[in-house]
Design a protein around this motif. Sequence first.
Motif, PDB file in Angstrom:
ATOM      1  N   LEU A 119       0.837  -1.205   0.000  1.00  0.00           N
ATOM      2  CA  LEU A 119       0.000   0.000   0.000  1.00  0.00           C
ATOM      3  C   LEU A 119       0.869   1.250   0.000  1.00  0.00           C
ATOM      4  CD1 LEU A 119      -3.042  -0.676   2.343  1.00  0.00           C
ATOM      5  CD2 LEU A 119      -3.018  -0.304  -0.114  1.00  0.00           C
ATOM      6  N   LYS A 123       0.815   4.218  -2.747  1.00  0.00           N
ATOM      7  CA  LYS A 123       0.679   5.636  -2.397  1.00  0.00           C
ATOM      8  C   LYS A 123       1.796   6.451  -3.050  1.00  0.00           C
ATOM      9  CE  LYS A 123      -0.483   8.299   1.709  1.00  0.00           C
ATOM     10  NZ  LYS A 123      -0.261   8.434   3.150  1.00  0.00           N
ATOM     11  N   LEU A 144      -6.067   2.575  -4.668  1.00  0.00           N
ATOM     12  CA  LEU A 144      -6.129   3.296  -3.397  1.00  0.00           C
ATOM     13  C   LEU A 144      -7.519   3.882  -3.162  1.00  0.00           C
ATOM     14  CD1 LEU A 144      -2.700   5.130  -3.144  1.00  0.00           C
ATOM     15  CD2 LEU A 144      -3.547   3.205  -1.806  1.00  0.00           C
ATOM     16  N   ASP A 148      -9.714   3.469   0.088  1.00  0.00           N
ATOM     17  CA  ASP A 148     -10.247   4.636   0.802  1.00  0.00           C
ATOM     18  C   ASP A 148     -11.750   4.541   0.986  1.00  0.00           C
ATOM     19  OD1 ASP A 148      -7.977   7.169  -0.554  1.00  0.00           O
ATOM     20  OD2 ASP A 148      -7.814   5.738   1.095  1.00  0.00           O
TER      21      ASP A 148
ATOM     22  N   LEU B  41      -1.624   3.657   6.060  1.00  0.00           N
ATOM     23  CA  LEU B  41      -2.523   4.727   5.637  1.00  0.00           C
ATOM     24  C   LEU B  41      -3.039   5.534   6.817  1.00  0.00           C
ATOM     25  CD1 LEU B  41      -4.619   3.033   2.790  1.00  0.00           C
ATOM     26  CD2 LEU B  41      -2.928   4.805   2.567  1.00  0.00           C
TER      27      LEU B  41
END
Lengths: 163, 386
Positions: A119, A123, A144, A148, B41
């Motif tokens: 991930l 990004k 992504l 999200d 994240l």
Amino acid sequence: MEMNREEAETLRGFARGEKTWAEVEGFTQEDARKVAEVGCDLAELGRLDEARVLFEGLVELNPKDSGARSALGTVYQKLNWVDEALAAYSAALESDEQNPIALSNRGELRLRAGDGEGLVDLKKACEADPEGRTTAGQRAALLLKVVDQAVARQAVNGEPGKG
Amino acid sequence: MAFEFLSEIGKGIENIAVGAIRTLGDFDIANRLIDSGAQALGISDPVKNVAKVVGGVVFFDPVVIANGALGLWEELNRCPPAKTEYAPPATRESCGNGWAKPGQRSTLVPPGLGFNWPTVREPSFQGSSPAAASAEGDDPEELSSGAGPEDFESGAAWPVDPNLNDYLRALKVLQANWRTFDTAVGARDGLLSRENLRAVVDNPAASEVLKGASRFLLDHAEYYHRLEMAAGIGGPDRIVGVGDVSAAIAEAEAVLRRYPADSTWGPSSLARASGVPHGVRSILDSSSMSLEEKVEAVLQLIAEQTDDQISEVMDQMAQVSQRRAGLGQGTNARKSAAAMDQSMERLQLRLQKLIERRRQMFELMSTLSEKSNEMAKTAIQNMGRA
């Protein structure tokens, strides 16, 4: 064979590992781009072995070119040579840590192997290619977005059964 | 009934979720993804734990998909994984790193031969060859036909002296090795006379390339005079400066651009009649080159022609690829695609043969140069013993 000082220095530089074979042979970036175009077309047509040969040749000519390494990685990936693909992407990123193709594809391969660092790669791929100029950059952005949206949905719904 | 209806919708959504999983490769990544990736994240723990508890694949929340992520799913399918694309580095510092600079020649090519990697031309041929001209609709016959006496009289075409090519070659050798010529006699003064040229010819250690250029200018007084006055400074003083050389090169190249080699006559037209290529004939006819230089020049010409053919084949391959990529899905398109695949195979085979021929020419030139040097050394050693 006669050779002037600059040429002799180029050969010595190659022997020392400071110069590439492309510099010895006079092979320019434009030449590489043309060969790479043919390689991309061959890969598109499914002629993966021929594409592999072309990109391996470009990497031999100039190991510093991250574009050639990442393109080679995609060919390896299509051939299901996952370890080789990962190695190629990582090598590409050593030369250019903002290569979106290497980042996006390595990210996806890492996710498939269960490595969440994938991930992070995705990004970085989006940051390296914010305008989506490469297909890999577009794919990273879409992946992504899915993450999200899923996370945002869960944040809205809260605990299960209470949504 | 309502329950059954909702149940059917639920099954449909579940199928969509399964399909979405397969978009990433048909595996269960949910929990592993949530743990490590979520941390990356910055997803908070409560949310992360909720995600884990939900039965199934929170990453592909069916409701999310039903509400719009399905569109993302379709876009994902349009951006396939591992698409082969070539993207040079974006930063100026790393761009071009490791590649040769434009115009840089191969270090391994013997000096004087001026051999470069073939430059692959864009499809805009600009009438550079009869084949290209016919591709653009021009009549190739017009481009390749030579000028005859009637054309000369009408002024439509103008014959160029075949020795002009040798003159240009000698000038380039002079320019590239100016210091060697300059210091062949006396101090370095930036000037050159016939004495310098004779000194180079008489020097046993000088290369055949330098000697050939010197001999040409010594043997062709008309071209020496042309050179000494090329810069337009001073009269016929028998002295050549570096400015004269630059001006002479520019002038000779301009003439050859305006009057292409095909428009020459005399020995060239005889050459065409005999089937011998014009370039080879002019090399063989040249009186300023030694036998070894002639053989090297002929081999170089063949190598250059091979390079042109390689460029053409690669252009054709690019065109076939482009046409193939634009084909549709129907039966006719599949037949066309199969035919194009065969064309591509034939082109690749031809490319391999041309590259092999080029390699052989280059090896031959290298061997020739090596043998020539060995013979010269042996001759000098024998003279020493005598």
